[in-house]
Design an enzyme around this catalytic site. Structure first.
Site, PDB file in Angstrom:
ATOM      1  N   TYR A  50      30.964  30.292   1.738  1.00  0.00           N
ATOM      2  CA  TYR A  50      30.057  30.645   2.716  1.00  0.00           C
ATOM      3  C   TYR A  50      30.581  31.380   3.835  1.00  0.00           C
ATOM      4  O   TYR A  50      31.639  31.281   4.229  1.00  0.00           O
ATOM      5  CB  TYR A  50      29.506  29.257   3.173  1.00  0.00           C
ATOM      6  CG  TYR A  50      28.428  29.321   4.407  1.00  0.00           C
ATOM      7  CD1 TYR A  50      26.976  29.707   4.174  1.00  0.00           C
ATOM      8  CD2 TYR A  50      28.739  29.005   5.676  1.00  0.00           C
ATOM      9  CE1 TYR A  50      26.257  29.570   4.890  1.00  0.00           C
ATOM     10  CE2 TYR A  50      27.849  29.173   6.717  1.00  0.00           C
ATOM     11  CZ  TYR A  50      26.570  29.420   6.225  1.00  0.00           C
ATOM     12  OH  TYR A  50      25.585  29.764   7.317  1.00  0.00           O
ATOM     13  N   ASP A 107      32.840  22.176  -0.476  1.00  0.00           N
ATOM     14  CA  ASP A 107      31.579  22.158   0.238  1.00  0.00           C
ATOM     15  C   ASP A 107      30.597  22.187  -0.817  1.00  0.00           C
ATOM     16  O   ASP A 107      30.299  22.990  -1.589  1.00  0.00           O
ATOM     17  CB  ASP A 107      31.573  23.590   0.844  1.00  0.00           C
ATOM     18  CG  ASP A 107      30.170  23.641   1.677  1.00  0.00           C
ATOM     19  OD1 ASP A 107      29.310  22.999   1.496  1.00  0.00           O
ATOM     20  OD2 ASP A 107      30.036  24.684   2.770  1.00  0.00           O
ATOM     21  N   ARG A 146      28.251   9.925  22.152  1.00  0.00           N
ATOM     22  CA  ARG A 146      29.198  10.754  22.009  1.00  0.00           C
ATOM     23  C   ARG A 146      30.318  10.100  20.555  1.00  0.00           C
ATOM     24  O   ARG A 146      30.754  10.768  19.691  1.00  0.00           O
ATOM     25  CB  ARG A 146      29.919  11.386  22.857  1.00  0.00           C
ATOM     26  CG  ARG A 146      31.052  12.547  22.309  1.00  0.00           C
ATOM     27  CD  ARG A 146      31.638  13.561  23.113  1.00  0.00           C
ATOM     28  NE  ARG A 146      31.759  13.032  24.264  1.00  0.00           N
ATOM     29  CZ  ARG A 146      32.854  12.409  24.964  1.00  0.00           C
ATOM     30  NH1 ARG A 146      33.594  11.957  23.952  1.00  0.00           N
ATOM     31  NH2 ARG A 146      32.827  11.998  26.432  1.00  0.00           N
ATOM     32  N   LYS A 149      20.565  21.609   4.908  1.00  0.00           N
ATOM     33  CA  LYS A 149      19.914  22.349   3.719  1.00  0.00           C
ATOM     34  C   LYS A 149      19.135  21.079   2.821  1.00  0.00           C
ATOM     35  O   LYS A 149      18.381  20.390   3.267  1.00  0.00           O
ATOM     36  CB  LYS A 149      20.963  23.090   2.863  1.00  0.00           C
ATOM     37  CG  LYS A 149      21.850  23.874   4.043  1.00  0.00           C
ATOM     38  CD  LYS A 149      21.117  25.104   4.288  1.00  0.00           C
ATOM     39  CE  LYS A 149      21.934  25.932   5.430  1.00  0.00           C
ATOM     40  NZ  LYS A 149      23.235  26.244   4.931  1.00  0.00           N
TER      41      LYS A 149
HETATM   42  C1  LIG Z   1      24.378  26.457   5.831  1.00  0.00           C
HETATM   43  C2  LIG Z   1      25.867  26.375   5.009  1.00  0.00           C
HETATM   44  C3  LIG Z   1      26.869  26.041   5.844  1.00  0.00           C
HETATM   45  C4  LIG Z   1      26.667  26.036   7.400  1.00  0.00           C
HETATM   46  O1  LIG Z   1      25.959  25.013   7.944  1.00  0.00           O
HETATM   47  P1  LIG Z   1      25.338  24.817   9.210  1.00  0.00           P
HETATM   48  O2  LIG Z   1      24.453  23.595   9.231  1.00  0.00           O
HETATM   49  O3  LIG Z   1      24.285  26.076   9.274  1.00  0.00           O
HETATM   50  O4  LIG Z   1      26.183  24.878  10.209  1.00  0.00           O
HETATM   51  C5  LIG Z   1      27.939  25.714   5.201  1.00  0.00           C
HETATM   52  N1  LIG Z   1      28.212  25.990   3.808  1.00  0.00           N
HETATM   53  C6  LIG Z   1      27.218  26.129   3.238  1.00  0.00           C
HETATM   54  C7  LIG Z   1      27.365  26.458   1.760  1.00  0.00           C
HETATM   55  C8  LIG Z   1      25.979  26.500   3.701  1.00  0.00           C
HETATM   56  O5  LIG Z   1      24.896  26.814   2.835  1.00  0.00           O
END
Ligand SMILES: *Cc1c(COP(=O)(O)O)cnc(C)c1O
Length: 388
Positions: free
Chosen positions: A98, A170, A46, A195
């Site tokens: 998002y 982000d 952890r 992603k």
């Molecule tokens: C998918 C996504 C998230 C969230 O990510 P998870 O891995 O699904 O928790 C946050 N910001 C953007 C721009 C995303 O495309």
């Protein structure tokens, strides 16, 4: 070391036991102490794990950052950034953000006494008007979801710096291949590594990168305290996926441009949103700020929401699924998928009409992708025939 070499070589010398070229999977919850006076660097998963440490080193290097903390999901990494706020603080949040971030900021943060204002971040100069004495942080992203607007990252970072705000960006949609926001003055970069970073739609994960030792120490403390950490195997998979980030991104960008150009000339398409088309309002900014234009394309069909659904269900190579950034091409229909919790009125106000389709363009042969789009568009009835 240059970009494409980093994910292959950073933190990945031969393993010390058997000279394995690939780091072994340390699927162990705990690690032995030699003695009570010799505390191991890694003692409990952890808190830290060798596979996680390697992933953190690679992602930090790709974002030109000093420190990275990885999390169990992109949302957990965004929550990590928000954990720097406390009761009485005020957060500025881009309205074009998002959906999950929006949900946390609107529903959860107010319960902890944190005020949130939803603002337009297109013009950095307009931001100062929203800053209050207790404003502590600004969070934004770009290219945005699903309209692929591009924000002036350096401009917003400098407004934040001038006013003593922590800036959070982000970078999921661009990936570190296309832009490095820390180099533009941003304090904290977050990613959903689900992603482009992992790239194969087989793992959920997040990362937070910063040059600040103080922020990094707080992130380490936060992640080990709340336990929002990725498993060793998820880290191992993400390291494996990352090795091809540069070649994948080149192909995503090439294919997305071809798809966007094809759509722009198609009589059944009303509008294409892709920052690599000169017709996109942010084309010049994207050219200046990004290395290429990315793999995401959205467009509006000429006609009705029903026509958009006919298209979305009519593709066969593009798969109808949430998410983005994997090698396979995906179609999203925001009104029923990513933006389903909003009312139609809220969606239209955010530039998401019922006719909008979002494509995550993969790395397949682009001629197959274009043929698939062509045959699905052909399934939309001609407008004259239905009298619209
Ligand atoms: C998918 C996504 C998230 C969230 O990510 P998870 O891995 O699904 O928790 C946050 N910001 C953007 C721009 C995303 O495309």
């Amino acid at each position: 070391m240059r970009f494409a070499t980093k994910p292959i070589r950073v933190g990945q010398d031969l393993d010390q036991d058997h000279r394995a070229v690939i780091q072994p999977l340390y699927q162990s919850a705990t690690f032995g102490w030699k003695s009570l006076s010799d505390i191991p660097d890694i003692d409990y998963t952890r808190c830290q794990n060798p596979n996680r440490q390697t992933l953190e080193q690679i992602i930090a290097s790709l974002e030109n950052g000093k420190h990275c903390t990885v999390f169990a999901s992109g949302m957990a990494s965004i929550m990590g950034a928000f954990s720097l706020l406390q009761s009485g603080d005020h957060l500025l949040m881009a309205s074009d953000i998002y959906g999950g971030t929006f949900r946390v900021a609107e529903k959860l943060l107010p319960r902890y006494g944190i005020q949130v204002t939803d603002i337009c971040t297109k013009d950095p100069n307009s931001i100062e008007g929203h800053i209050r004495p207790n404003t502590k942080m600004i969070i934004f992203e770009g290219p945005t979801n699903p309209n692929l607007s591009v924000m002036d990252i350096a401009g917003i970072a400098s407004v934040a710096k001038r006013n003593g705000l922590i800036s959070v960006f982000d970078n999921t949609f661009a990936s570190p291949y296309l832009q490095n926001p820390l180099d533009m003055g941003i304090d904290i970069v977050v990613h959903s590594t689900t992603k482009y970073i992992s790239g194969h739609s087989d793992v959920i994960g997040g990362a937070l990168i910063t040059n600040s030792q103080e922020i990094h120490d707080q992130m380490f403390e936060y992640s080990k305290t709340v336990g929002a950490v990725p498993s060793p195997f998820d880290c191992w998979l993400t390291v494996r996926g990352l090795k091809t980030l540069a070649v994948r991104m080149k192909q995503h960008c090439e294919n997305a441009l071809a798809v966007a150009q094809y759509l722009e000339d198609h009589p059944k398409v009303a509008k294409v949103h892709f920052p690599g088309l000169p017709s996109h309002p942010d084309y010049e900014l994207a050219k200046k700020q990004m290395k290429d234009f990315g793999g995401m394309v959205s467009f509006e069909v000429k006609g009705t929401g029903e026509d958009a659904c006919t298209f979305a269900e009519g593709c066969s190579i593009f798969l109808l699924a949430e998410s983005l950034g994997g090698v396979e091409s995906l179609i999203g229909y925001p009104p029923l998928m990513s933006h389903a919790t909003m009312t139609e009125e809220q969606r239209v106000a955010k530039g998401i009409p019922a006719t909008l389709i979002r494509l995550s363009v993969g790395i397949e042969d682009k001629d197959d992708l274009i043929e698939d789009i062509a045959q699905a568009l052909a399934k939309i009835p001609a407008r004259e025939a239905v009298g619209v």
